[in-house]
Design a protein around this motif. Structure first.
Motif, short mmCIF file in Angstrom:
data_model
loop_
_atom_site.label_atom_id
_atom_site.label_comp_id
_atom_site.label_asym_id
_atom_site.label_seq_id
_atom_site.Cartn_x
_atom_site.Cartn_y
_atom_site.Cartn_z
N VAL B 355 0.33 5.95 10.81
CA VAL B 355 0.20 4.99 9.71
C VAL B 355 0.21 5.73 8.38
O VAL B 355 -0.76 6.40 8.01
N GLY B 357 0.53 4.23 5.48
CA GLY B 357 -0.07 3.41 4.44
C GLY B 357 0.95 2.81 3.51
O GLY B 357 2.14 3.01 3.71
N ASP B 359 -1.06 0.19 3.85
CA ASP B 359 -1.87 -0.73 4.66
C ASP B 359 -1.98 -0.24 6.10
O ASP B 359 -1.09 0.44 6.59
N PRO B 360 -3.08 -0.61 6.79
CA PRO B 360 -3.21 -0.26 8.21
C PRO B 360 -2.10 -0.95 9.00
O PRO B 360 -1.44 -1.87 8.49
N SER B 361 -1.89 -0.49 10.24
CA SER B 361 -0.84 -1.06 11.08
C SER B 361 -1.38 -1.12 12.50
O SER B 361 -2.07 -0.19 12.95
N GLY B 363 -3.76 -2.56 13.52
CA GLY B 363 -5.21 -2.42 13.47
C GLY B 363 -5.67 -0.97 13.44
O GLY B 363 -6.85 -0.68 13.58
N LYS B 364 -4.71 -0.06 13.27
CA LYS B 364 -5.06 1.37 13.22
C LYS B 364 -5.13 1.85 11.78
O LYS B 364 -4.36 1.37 10.93
N PRO B 365 -6.03 2.79 11.49
CA PRO B 365 -6.29 3.14 10.09
C PRO B 365 -5.19 4.00 9.46
O PRO B 365 -4.49 4.74 10.15
N VAL B 366 -5.05 3.87 8.15
CA VAL B 366 -4.13 4.71 7.39
C VAL B 366 -4.49 6.18 7.61
O VAL B 366 -5.66 6.55 7.53
N LEU B 368 -3.91 7.90 10.47
CA LEU B 368 -3.92 8.26 11.90
C LEU B 368 -2.47 8.54 12.34
O LEU B 368 -1.60 7.70 12.18
N ARG B 386 -5.79 13.19 11.74
CA ARG B 386 -6.21 12.17 10.77
C ARG B 386 -6.04 12.76 9.39
O ARG B 386 -6.68 13.74 9.04
#
Lengths: 416, 416
Positions: B355, B357, B359-361, B363-366, B368, B386
């Motif tokens: 991701v 960014g 935005d997250p994708s 449901g996984k965080p920016v 990762l 990360r």
């Protein structure tokens, strides 16, 4: 008005960072017609800083400092200038609140030395720091204006744009508005552009016309000074119109943007998508497109077909085309663009195949590049370009040509 | 010895370019223990330049100029310094031959003003310009040393490395050798590196240990001064050995190189090839690899599989994996690496999915990111990282992690 810029910081004298603040400030001052005569860098040393201030005050009307407003013992710009201009230092309530809020938010204890950052001159103006802690400030002394700004570019740039520029314009003998239009060009070099506009550039004083070359693109800033914004617009209009008449084919946008942003925006606005097949640019075109936030809505994907096998196996270029016309040819570029478009179900397929160097390939010279653009419902077009420079320059230029031709084709639907 | 640097050129005062020459010279002088006390920028104006020279001569032992050695009327550094130090100007035969050859090769007629570029002081030293026309020069006057260098960085940098550094080392009170080892790190930040070496950095005077962070990498320069090269090597050896003990896992090379150059070199040396499947890095990894001249011998190609359809259709990721584990998962990274390797017949397949960014994708965080490395004959490995920072920073870091892990796996064949 004669100006000079003094950057304070030992890290500059050790070469750890470049003095980009002086470059930025010089550009901003040039825009409003203030001439900069000197840049100086001096370390975090009170005695040498004082000598530098004395010299500047002997020859300049406006002296702008960057750096040395932080919390540590090393930060002594404010104290030294205050001593020179005979100003006291008082706590700025707004800045102090901001600093306290910052530490509160981080959940850390504020050490005493951070209070020093909220100190400002007991006369003159204060510039809020919207992106950091130490405010900027300005004061007059014996007919000279002293402006103090924080060192980090992330704090200095917005402070200058928002607060310092209006303050400086106010200092100018006549109250004036400065207004600029920026035109962005591709496919024409800086010297060719200057040549085509030489009579305008040499003949004009207001508006001024300043070309800048950066990352293989040229931008042109047209800046007018006038009593009102409308008057400035009226001064710019005929000049811009003449420039557009002469070089309109090379203009891809206005203002602060880039080829890839404009292309992604054009695709998003028209609900279309893109895909690319790249040989010599090796992923650079896809990389530029995907660098734009939100590009995932328009980018279907790409294939880096660096070898003939990859062109054949992954993008379906017939072996006889590779054997007869060659990988670096109009025909291969055309098929790459059409096939990648169909393969990825995109509205637009672009291709780049050529010789990035350092050595020729297929007996074709370094810098020869074919760019294909296949847009749904339109005949495919292929452009041959001949690019100069290093491998890096050829790859960057070729990728940008691909974006530029795709943009033209998508926007105007006309032959490019 | 107190040094200062004077850059001459109105383009600097207009903000058209940053004074990167001063940064470079400061770094080089710091390496050999010469302290720089001031940087000054002055325009192409004889009177202001003369005042600047007088001031510099009053406070510094070594004054280095850049710019103003060209052929035009504006270029007056040489003439002004000559007048200050009472030197005559004579034609340097080597430089003149070079200039004539340049015009001859381009097939253009040399205008008279180009002869001016071959003029040098009638005493002191001349530094050949291997990448341009105007030579550099140095002369003494009243105990001060004046060094004049051309303005374009492409000319100044090699001249400094090849000719000016030996000249300056010769000026030092004791004849000394300065010798550096540069270690290149990846996967560790500058502050974490400093923390792990704090006792060495703080405790050492000779050799000195200086970390630099640039383009999301850290390099460490270990510099020793000694009477002989061998003595310098002996001073560096135990310090370097200790650093390697502590942080060896992060060191990928020595000297002036880059992750992509080292990777291409490793592949070429061992007769192996590479291919990449990229999601969030969008072509950046392929672009880095193909930026290396000669990479066509080892790069099989790549696929930018920005969408799930592309991952499925082009790289054969089963729909059930995309549905259950997701596109941003260890399993997808593993299959992408293995499939791209097989599809393109490469010795090594690398993959990046994550991701970037803003935005997250899924449901996984920016930040990762999963990186897969599939090497022929070895079990595939997937690393989860990360990453922090902007979209640009995450993409750049992720692409470099892919290169770093591929390099480790190829080089050491061990689990990474």
């Amino acid at each position: 008005m004669k100006a000079e810029i003094i950057a304070v910081g030992t890290e500059l004298l050790l070469g750890q960072i470049a003095n980009t603040n002086a470059q930025f400030l010089s550009q901003k001052l040039a825009e409003i017609g203030i001439g900069v005569y000197f840049h100086t860098v001096v370390g975090d040393n009170a005695e040498r800083l004082m000598r530098t201030i004395e010299l500047a005050a002997s020859r300049s009307d406006l002296i702008i400092f960057s750096g040395g407003l932080g919390p540590t013992q090393d930060d002594l710009t404010k104290e030294t200038v205050a001593s020179y201009i005979g100003a006291g230092l008082v706590t700025d309530r707004v800045a102090m609140d901001r600093i306290e809020a910052f530490f509160h938010q981080r959940g850390t204890v504020m050490t005493q030395n951070n209070r020093k950052q909220a100190l400002v001159f007991d006369r003159g103006d204060v510039f809020p720091n919207d992106t950091g802690m130490a405010p900027g400030m300005a004061a007059e002394h014996e007919g000279r204006t002293f402006v103090l700004l924080p060192g980090p570019p992330s704090e200095l740039y917005p402070m200058v744009e928002r607060y310092v520029m209006p303050y400086l314009i106010n200092l100018l003998p006549e109250r004036q508005v400065f207004h600029s239009h920026v035109l962005r060009f591709y496919g024409i070099g800086e010297s060719a552009l200057e040549e085509r506009l030489l009579d305008l550039i040499e003949g004009q004083d207001n508006p001024t016309i300043a070309p800048y070359a950066k990352e293989f693109e040229v931008t042109l800033r047209i800046t007018a000074r006038a009593k009102t914004m409308q008057e400035a617009e009226e001064l710019i209009a005929p000049v811009e119109s003449e420039i557009r008449n002469r070089l309109g084919a090379y203009i891809y946008a206005e203002g602060e943007t880039s080829l890839h942003e404009v292309l992604v925006d054009e695709l998003a606005q028209s609900g279309r998508t893109i895909a690319c097949a790249e040989s010599c640019t090796g992923g650079r075109t896809a990389s530029l497109i995907t660098s734009v936030p939100g590009s995932s809505a328009v980018m279907r994907g790409g294939i880096v077909c660096y070898t003939n096998e990859a062109k054949h196996d992954l993008v379906g270029i017939p072996q006889e085309v590779l054997d007869s016309a060659g990988a670096i040819s109009e025909e291969t570029a055309r098929l790459l663009a059409e096939n990648i478009r169909q393969k990825l179900g995109a509205s637009c397929g672009i291709s780049v195949t050529g010789v990035a160097g350092p050595d020729p390939s297929e007996g074709k010279p370094v810098g020869l590049v074919y760019i294909g653009v296949a847009v749904e419902g339109l005949p495919t077009v292929v452009k041959e370009v001949r690019l100069a420079g290093s491998r890096h320059a050829i790859v960057s230029r070729a990728a940008k040509f691909a974006l530029f031709y795709a943009l033209q084709r998508l926007k105007k639907g006309e032959r490019i």
